[in-house]
Scaffold this active site. Structure first.
Site, short mmCIF file in Angstrom:
data_model
loop_
_atom_site.label_atom_id
_atom_site.label_comp_id
_atom_site.label_asym_id
_atom_site.label_seq_id
_atom_site.Cartn_x
_atom_site.Cartn_y
_atom_site.Cartn_z
N ARG A 101 -9.64 6.09 -3.03
CA ARG A 101 -9.17 5.24 -1.92
C ARG A 101 -10.32 4.33 -1.54
O ARG A 101 -11.40 4.79 -1.16
CB ARG A 101 -8.73 6.09 -0.73
N HIS A 128 -0.66 0.36 -2.50
CA HIS A 128 -0.59 1.79 -2.14
C HIS A 128 0.52 2.43 -2.99
O HIS A 128 1.57 2.82 -2.49
CB HIS A 128 -0.31 1.94 -0.64
N ASP A 224 4.87 -0.44 8.90
CA ASP A 224 3.52 0.10 8.76
C ASP A 224 2.70 -0.45 9.93
O ASP A 224 3.16 -1.36 10.64
CB ASP A 224 2.95 -0.37 7.40
N ARG A 291 4.99 13.28 -0.05
CA ARG A 291 3.73 12.86 -0.68
C ARG A 291 3.17 13.99 -1.55
O ARG A 291 2.60 13.75 -2.61
CB ARG A 291 2.68 12.46 0.38
#
Ligand code: CP
Ligand code: NVA
Length: 312
Positions: A101, A128, A224, A291
């Site tokens: 990341r 992402h 977001d 996730r």
């Protein structure tokens, strides 16, 4: 120059492979433990903070029979300027996969070029992919398909919006993005997605500044944060984005069976109201759980596709 190896953007896993990745995700959701990463270690490199990405990949590695090591800028030699390439080369000699990341996508690419093991993009300023792979899985699980739905993106034309654009191009999705003037996604990404849709002969991309235009009739409302990690113009953004909020009025004009997605972390009262995020149309919490399942399927896939060492 050697091409980067790994899952750096959504398109690094070809369209035809995604159904199998999501089927495997489903199997791992039903039965969480496996041994497909047994004896192996993934390095998780963070140059930005994380909750979901870090914990989902740590638990994923463990539940697949393997191990994880977390490295952040502070507390590693990266914080003292050790080049990305040197870090990647050394980590690849200890570990079997690396998740990164970071800031610019070029840092992820540099990491992947220098690494002899597969690299996974755990978020960059531009993409992402792990999150949007999860969002698509969440839609597929809920509606039984990703085709034939109307998708709306409300807010910033950021890394998430870019990965959604990439998805729209790959799968021929109907995607409407409502972003304020000056905050639309990168025009090159829009063009690439539109060109991909033209080739495919399906899908559409609508760019608007009006959240209501994007949300009208949408089956998936997605948003977001207004200020992404590393962005400095916080005060200006909070003013510019004021009307880009998923609230009950916006949900009311979407499809009656609409779902609301948010990659999290959320700022209740900014990009989404608390009653929507915690309400009956929200799948954000299931999305966050997913996730984990998707991280496992991606890890297995990259080991096969880019590492070649995972037993079938
Ligand atoms: N959605 C997401 O990537 O969350 P984290 O920043 O907590 O990892
Ligand atoms: N766009 C956000 C996503 C967080 C998961 C950011 O980059 O901070």
């Amino acid at each position: 120059m050697t091409p980067p190896r790994g899952f750096l953007t959504l398109a690094d896993i070809p369209v035809e492979d995604w159904p199998a990745v999501w089927d495997r995700t489903r199997a791992l959701e039903t039965n969480r433990l496996a041994t497909t990463f047994s004896g192996k270690t993934i390095a998780l490199v963070f140059e930005k903070p994380s909750t979901r990405t870090r914990v989902s990949f740590e638990v994923a590695a463990y539940e697949l029979g393997g191990n994880s090591v977390v490295l952040s800028t502070d507390g590693s030699q990266m914080g003292r300027g050790e080049p990305v390439e040197d870090t990647a080369r050394v980590l690849a000699s200890y570990c079997h996969a690396i998740m990164v990341r970071t800031y610019g996508q070029e840092r992820v690419a540099a990491f992947a070029r220098a690494s002899s093991v597969p690299v996974i993009n755990g978020l960059s300023d531009q993409h992402h992919p792990c999150q949007v792979a999860t969002d698509l899985y969440t839609v597929r699980e809920h509606f039984g398909r990703i085709d034939g739905m109307r998708y709306a993106w409300i807010g910033d034309g950021n890394n998430m919006a870019n990965s959604w654009l990439e998805a729209a191009g790959m799968f021929g999705l109907d995607l409407a993005l409502a972003c304020p003037d000056g905050y639309a996604p990168d025009p090159d990404m829009v063009k690439t997605a539109r060109d991909a849709q033209t080739k495919l002969g399906k899908g559409s991309i609508l760019l608007t500044t009006d959240p209501r235009e994007a949300a009208a009739g949408a089956h998936v409302l997605n948003t977001d944060v207004w200020v992404s990690m590393g962005q400095k113009d916080e005060t200006v953004r909070r003013k510019v984005f004021t009307s880009y909020c998923i609230d009950p009025a916006l949900v009311a004009i979407a499809a009656p069976d609409t779902i609301v997605l948010h990659c999290l972390p959320a700022h209740r009262g900014e990009e989404i109201t608390g009653d929507v995020l915690d309400g009956p149309r929200s799948l954000a919490w299931k999305q966050a759980e997913n996730r984990l399942h998707v991280a496992k399927a991606i890890l297995e896939h990259v080991m096969r596709a880019f590492g070649g060492t995972l037993p079938r």
